[in-house]
Design an enzyme around this catalytic site. Structure first.
Site, PDB file in Angstrom:
ATOM      1  N   GLU A   1      -7.390   8.862   2.201  1.00 21.11           N
ATOM      2  CA  GLU A   1      -6.249   8.016   2.536  1.00 21.11           C
ATOM      3  C   GLU A   1      -6.170   6.893   1.517  1.00 21.11           C
ATOM      4  O   GLU A   1      -7.133   6.135   1.339  1.00 21.11           O
ATOM      5  CB  GLU A   1      -6.367   7.415   3.939  1.00 21.11           C
ATOM      6  CG  GLU A   1      -5.117   6.607   4.303  1.00 21.11           C
ATOM      7  CD  GLU A   1      -5.240   5.820   5.598  1.00 21.11           C
ATOM      8  OE1 GLU A   1      -4.187   5.414   6.122  1.00 21.11           O
ATOM      9  OE2 GLU A   1      -6.379   5.592   6.074  1.00 21.11           O
TER      10      GLU A   1
ATOM     11  N   ASP B   1      -8.731   0.507  -6.783  1.00 19.97           N
ATOM     12  CA  ASP B   1      -7.288   0.595  -6.980  1.00 19.97           C
ATOM     13  C   ASP B   1      -6.870   2.055  -6.874  1.00 19.97           C
ATOM     14  O   ASP B   1      -7.420   2.918  -7.551  1.00 19.97           O
ATOM     15  CB  ASP B   1      -6.934   0.044  -8.366  1.00 19.97           C
ATOM     16  CG  ASP B   1      -5.442  -0.078  -8.595  1.00 19.97           C
ATOM     17  OD1 ASP B   1      -4.673   0.630  -7.920  1.00 19.97           O
ATOM     18  OD2 ASP B   1      -5.037  -0.889  -9.451  1.00 19.97           O
TER      19      ASP B   1
ATOM     20  N   ASP C   1       3.631   0.323   0.349  1.00 20.93           N
ATOM     21  CA  ASP C   1       4.590  -0.690  -0.072  1.00 20.93           C
ATOM     22  C   ASP C   1       5.811   0.023  -0.674  1.00 20.93           C
ATOM     23  O   ASP C   1       5.668   0.839  -1.582  1.00 20.93           O
ATOM     24  CB  ASP C   1       3.945  -1.602  -1.117  1.00 20.93           C
ATOM     25  CG  ASP C   1       4.759  -2.864  -1.377  1.00 20.93           C
ATOM     26  OD1 ASP C   1       6.009  -2.766  -1.428  1.00 20.93           O
ATOM     27  OD2 ASP C   1       4.158  -3.936  -1.521  1.00 20.93           O
TER      28      ASP C   1
ATOM     29  N   LYS D   1      12.791  -2.559  -5.521  1.00 25.91           N
ATOM     30  CA  LYS D   1      13.541  -2.815  -6.754  1.00 25.91           C
ATOM     31  C   LYS D   1      13.332  -1.681  -7.760  1.00 25.91           C
ATOM     32  O   LYS D   1      12.218  -1.195  -7.940  1.00 25.91           O
ATOM     33  CB  LYS D   1      13.125  -4.155  -7.362  1.00 25.91           C
ATOM     34  CG  LYS D   1      13.491  -5.349  -6.491  1.00 25.91           C
ATOM     35  CD  LYS D   1      13.108  -6.660  -7.132  1.00 25.91           C
ATOM     36  CE  LYS D   1      13.517  -7.839  -6.237  1.00 25.91           C
ATOM     37  NZ  LYS D   1      13.145  -9.141  -6.820  1.00 25.91           N
TER      38      LYS D   1
ATOM     39  N   ASP E   1       8.132   3.852   7.836  1.00 23.33           N
ATOM     40  CA  ASP E   1       9.300   3.477   8.640  1.00 23.33           C
ATOM     41  C   ASP E   1      10.443   3.043   7.734  1.00 23.33           C
ATOM     42  O   ASP E   1      11.505   2.659   8.219  1.00 23.33           O
ATOM     43  CB  ASP E   1       8.947   2.346   9.619  1.00 23.33           C
ATOM     44  CG  ASP E   1       8.757   1.016   8.898  1.00 23.33           C
ATOM     45  OD1 ASP E   1       8.098   1.026   7.841  1.00 23.33           O
ATOM     46  OD2 ASP E   1       9.260  -0.013   9.381  1.00 23.33           O
TER      47      ASP E   1
ATOM     48  N   THR F   1      -1.199   4.177  12.803  1.00 23.13           N
ATOM     49  CA  THR F   1      -1.791   3.067  12.074  1.00 23.13           C
ATOM     50  C   THR F   1      -1.380   1.777  12.782  1.00 23.13           C
ATOM     51  O   THR F   1      -0.509   1.779  13.652  1.00 23.13           O
ATOM     52  CB  THR F   1      -1.292   3.028  10.619  1.00 23.13           C
ATOM     53  OG1 THR F   1       0.053   2.551  10.595  1.00 23.13           O
ATOM     54  CG2 THR F   1      -1.352   4.405   9.971  1.00 23.13           C
ATOM     55  N   GLU F   2      -1.975   0.667  12.391  1.00 19.38           N
ATOM     56  CA  GLU F   2      -1.603  -0.614  12.977  1.00 19.38           C
ATOM     57  C   GLU F   2      -0.125  -0.920  12.726  1.00 19.38           C
ATOM     58  O   GLU F   2       0.598  -1.361  13.630  1.00 19.38           O
ATOM     59  CB  GLU F   2      -2.465  -1.744  12.389  1.00 19.38           C
ATOM     60  CG  GLU F   2      -3.939  -1.676  12.769  1.00 19.38           C
ATOM     61  CD  GLU F   2      -4.764  -0.845  11.806  1.00 19.38           C
ATOM     62  OE1 GLU F   2      -4.173  -0.129  10.958  1.00 19.38           O
ATOM     63  OE2 GLU F   2      -6.004  -0.894  11.900  1.00 19.38           O
ATOM     64  N   TYR F   3       0.308  -0.660  11.509  1.00 19.13           N
ATOM     65  CA  TYR F   3       1.692  -0.929  11.137  1.00 19.13           C
ATOM     66  C   TYR F   3       2.643  -0.021  11.916  1.00 19.13           C
ATOM     67  O   TYR F   3       3.696  -0.453  12.386  1.00 19.13           O
ATOM     68  CB  TYR F   3       1.839  -0.708   9.638  1.00 19.13           C
ATOM     69  CG  TYR F   3       3.136  -1.220   9.041  1.00 19.13           C
ATOM     70  CD1 TYR F   3       3.256  -2.544   8.640  1.00 19.13           C
ATOM     71  CD2 TYR F   3       4.213  -0.368   8.855  1.00 19.13           C
ATOM     72  CE1 TYR F   3       4.430  -3.013   8.070  1.00 19.13           C
ATOM     73  CE2 TYR F   3       5.391  -0.828   8.288  1.00 19.13           C
ATOM     74  CZ  TYR F   3       5.496  -2.144   7.895  1.00 19.13           C
ATOM     75  OH  TYR F   3       6.660  -2.607   7.339  1.00 19.13           O
ATOM     76  N   GLU F   4       2.276   1.233  12.044  1.00 24.53           N
ATOM     77  CA  GLU F   4       3.110   2.196  12.773  1.00 24.53           C
ATOM     78  C   GLU F   4       3.306   1.777  14.223  1.00 24.53           C
ATOM     79  O   GLU F   4       4.422   1.849  14.763  1.00 24.53           O
ATOM     80  CB  GLU F   4       2.456   3.575  12.704  1.00 24.53           C
ATOM     81  CG  GLU F   4       3.210   4.684  13.416  1.00 24.53           C
ATOM     82  CD  GLU F   4       2.530   6.024  13.253  1.00 24.53           C
ATOM     83  OE1 GLU F   4       3.051   7.004  13.802  1.00 24.53           O
ATOM     84  OE2 GLU F   4       1.479   6.096  12.576  1.00 24.53           O
TER      85      GLU F   4
END
Length: 217
Positions: free
Chosen positions: A48, A100, A122, A126, A158, A195-198
């Site tokens: 991941e 990285d 992320d 732009k 999302d 995930t936490e964000y999900e």
């Protein structure tokens, strides 16, 4: 890491990472081409990229003991939080490392990895930042090099703009879109690990997009 998942500087994070070499890979370059040796078995390896606080990769490792998992995260405070989860889970098929995600060929040999997960990366919206998107051609070149023939990328977000861009990027690269979900949580997909964000954005009513894309041999 997961987009906008900000974490304040965590005192003692570096010292904590150094204290758990059984979970945190301190010298990943030295394991290039030898990851199964580190795990002590010949199970397939899934990676991941951008593990955030580690919920997804830890739960995947618990749910699938027949697969080895490596979680990659660059932010030191964030990966130290992931380490908390890893310590609690205490599963032998999981390792994490602070590197990285753009330098993967330094850590993995050609065709060493079976599958890659990209979760809520992320979006870099732009146009001038396109090359930073983890589903851009530059990154796909790297993934193809380290993945086994016909290796897969499983991608969740999302962000509709990033999802549409990624579908186009995969298709232009000649990848096969095995499955596509436009609203994952309203589908019959089984075994999804949030995930936490999900969890946060799904609770706000945002649809979650998901795709499984495979490189052609």
């Amino acid at each position: 890491m997961e987009a906008d998942m900000r974490v304040r500087n965590r005192p003692g994070a570096a010292e904590k990472l150094a204290s758990y070499p059984q979970y945190v890979v301190q010298d990943p370059e030295n394991w290039r081409g030898r990851w199964q040796e580190r795990f002590g078995n010949d199970q397939p390896i899934h990676v991941e990229i951008g593990s955030g606080k580690g919920r997804f990769v830890t739960e995947m490792a618990k749910a699938h003991p027949d697969i080895n998992y490596i979680g990659i995260e660059i932010q030191i405070s964030v990966i130290s939080l992931a380490l908390d989860r890893v310590i609690e889970a205490d599963v032998p098929n999981l390792q994490i490392m602070r590197v990285d995600g753009g330098d993967l060929t330094n850590f993995f040999a050609d065709h060493e990895i079976a599958q890659i997960y990209l979760n809520f990366s992320d979006p870099w919206p732009k146009k001038r930042h396109e090359k930073r998107r983890l589903t851009s051609k530059r990154f796909l070149d790297t993934y193809r090099q380290i993945l086994r023939p016909q290796g897969e990328i499983h991608f969740k977000t999302d962000n509709r703009g990033l999802f549409e861009y990624s579908l186009s990027s995969f298709s232009k690269y000649g990848m096969v879109l095995e499955q596509v979900w436009l609203d994952l949580h309203e589908s019959d997909f089984e075994g999804n690990i949030l995930t936490e964000y999900e969890e946060k954005f799904s609770a706000k009513g945002h649809p979650i997009y998901r795709v499984e894309a495979r490189f052609q041999a």
